[in-house]
Design an enzyme around this catalytic site. Sequence first.
Site, mmCIF file in Angstrom:
data_model
loop_
_atom_site.group_PDB
_atom_site.id
_atom_site.type_symbol
_atom_site.label_atom_id
_atom_site.label_comp_id
_atom_site.label_asym_id
_atom_site.label_seq_id
_atom_site.Cartn_x
_atom_site.Cartn_y
_atom_site.Cartn_z
ATOM 1 N N TYR A 226 -8.943 14.982 24.818
ATOM 2 C CA TYR A 226 -9.454 15.516 23.575
ATOM 3 C C TYR A 226 -8.133 15.549 22.607
ATOM 4 C CZ TYR A 226 -13.646 16.708 26.063
ATOM 5 O OH TYR A 226 -14.755 16.698 26.854
ATOM 6 N N ASN B 273 -20.251 19.338 16.245
ATOM 7 C CA ASN B 273 -19.979 18.963 17.790
ATOM 8 C C ASN B 273 -20.572 20.063 18.537
ATOM 9 O OD1 ASN B 273 -18.937 18.229 20.078
ATOM 10 N ND2 ASN B 273 -16.910 17.905 19.431
ATOM 11 N N HIS C 203 -26.019 17.445 25.700
ATOM 12 C CA HIS C 203 -26.834 16.641 26.739
ATOM 13 C C HIS C 203 -27.673 17.513 27.399
ATOM 14 C CE1 HIS C 203 -23.077 14.326 25.750
ATOM 15 N NE2 HIS C 203 -22.263 15.299 26.228
ATOM 16 N N ASP D 20 -34.176 21.811 18.435
ATOM 17 C CA ASP D 20 -35.047 22.059 17.565
ATOM 18 C C ASP D 20 -34.493 23.167 16.741
ATOM 19 O OD1 ASP D 20 -36.825 21.210 19.399
ATOM 20 O OD2 ASP D 20 -37.227 23.006 20.544
ATOM 21 N N HIS E 53 -18.420 13.870 17.816
ATOM 22 C CA HIS E 53 -17.616 13.922 19.186
ATOM 23 C C HIS E 53 -16.329 13.276 19.084
ATOM 24 C CE1 HIS E 53 -21.482 15.206 21.065
ATOM 25 N NE2 HIS E 53 -22.084 14.320 20.123
ATOM 26 N N ILE E 54 -15.282 14.094 19.810
ATOM 27 C CA ILE E 54 -13.987 13.781 19.681
ATOM 28 C C ILE E 54 -13.698 12.601 20.427
ATOM 29 C CG2 ILE E 54 -11.806 14.609 20.224
ATOM 30 C CD1 ILE E 54 -12.823 17.158 19.533
ATOM 31 N N SER E 55 -14.227 12.675 21.912
ATOM 32 C CA SER E 55 -14.201 11.557 22.708
ATOM 33 C C SER E 55 -15.280 10.482 22.492
ATOM 34 C CB SER E 55 -14.031 11.900 24.053
ATOM 35 O OG SER E 55 -15.373 12.745 24.307
ATOM 36 N N ARG F 150 -22.975 12.006 29.958
ATOM 37 C CA ARG F 150 -22.789 12.267 28.416
ATOM 38 C C ARG F 150 -23.395 11.236 27.510
ATOM 39 N NH1 ARG F 150 -18.723 16.000 28.973
ATOM 40 N NH2 ARG F 150 -17.533 15.912 30.832
HETATM 41 O O1 CA2 Z 1 -16.195 14.383 22.577
HETATM 42 C C1 CA2 Z 1 -16.354 15.499 22.361
HETATM 43 O O2 CA2 Z 1 -16.262 16.143 21.510
HETATM 44 C C2 CA2 Z 1 -17.502 16.369 23.332
HETATM 45 O O3 CA2 Z 1 -18.631 16.768 22.407
HETATM 46 C C3 CA2 Z 1 -16.702 17.502 24.079
HETATM 47 C C4 CA2 Z 1 -17.425 18.317 25.004
HETATM 48 C C5 CA2 Z 1 -18.241 17.346 26.022
HETATM 49 O O4 CA2 Z 1 -19.138 18.037 26.881
HETATM 50 C C6 CA2 Z 1 -18.952 16.139 25.358
HETATM 51 O O5 CA2 Z 1 -19.315 15.343 26.269
HETATM 52 C C7 CA2 Z 1 -18.219 15.318 24.295
HETATM 53 C C8 CA2 Z 1 -16.619 19.312 25.862
HETATM 54 C C9 CA2 Z 1 -16.058 20.179 24.989
HETATM 55 C C10 CA2 Z 1 -14.865 20.932 25.715
HETATM 56 O O6 CA2 Z 1 -13.725 20.781 24.792
HETATM 57 C C11 CA2 Z 1 -12.774 21.010 25.687
HETATM 58 C C12 CA2 Z 1 -11.319 20.958 25.077
HETATM 59 C C13 CA2 Z 1 -10.498 21.100 25.599
HETATM 60 C C14 CA2 Z 1 -10.356 21.443 26.948
HETATM 61 C C15 CA2 Z 1 -11.433 21.447 27.581
HETATM 62 C C16 CA2 Z 1 -12.656 21.285 27.046
#
Ligand code: CA2
Length: 154
Positions: free
Chosen positions: A28, A79, A85, A92, A105-107, A116
């Site tokens: 991230y 986000n 998921h 809703d 989404h960051i990733s 995902r």
């Molecule tokens: O890529 C993204 O922005 C996600 O929405 C981030 C979610 C993940 O469940 C999605 O599949 C993709 C996770 C957010 C948790 O973010 C963290 C950041 C740093 C350390 C741990 C978790």
Amino acid sequence: MGVSTPRRLLLVNGPNLNLLGIREPGVYGHETLDDVVRIATDAAASHGFEMRAVQSNHEGVLIDAIHAAREDCAGIVINPGGLTHTSVVLRDALSGVALPVAEVHISDVYAREPFRHHSYVHDVAAVHVIGEGVPGYAYAVNLLVDVITGRADG
Ligand code: CA2
């Protein structure tokens, strides 16, 4: 954009995004949630929009913030974190307020685990910015403002 369209956006960050920059920088990046809010707020300001930001680890808090946006926001940048998921409830709420939505989404979720790859939010969002890192929030704001002001249809 109608005469009564508020010049305010809601930025929603879902569960665990408060850990940005603290854990898992390999996935991230090093920027924090404060950086995300600043980047999105600056992008909104460049178009003359205010930003209201909420992050919560509690689904109901996010739902309440989305419902409240109906009163005074022109669109929502979200986000949803892992709720992306799993959550029909969040979908809703977004669908129910009928405001334009940008999903961020960051990733690159499509390059990660199969669970995902499905988003409950996807088809209620007019804008999708996926895998562009934290700058993706600014791209999402820009594209959402285009939708709100009628410069694009998503
Ligand atoms: O890529 C993204 O922005 C996600 O929405 C981030 C979610 C993940 O469940 C999605 O599949 C993709 C996770 C957010 C948790 O973010 C963290 C950041 C740093 C350390 C741990 C978790």
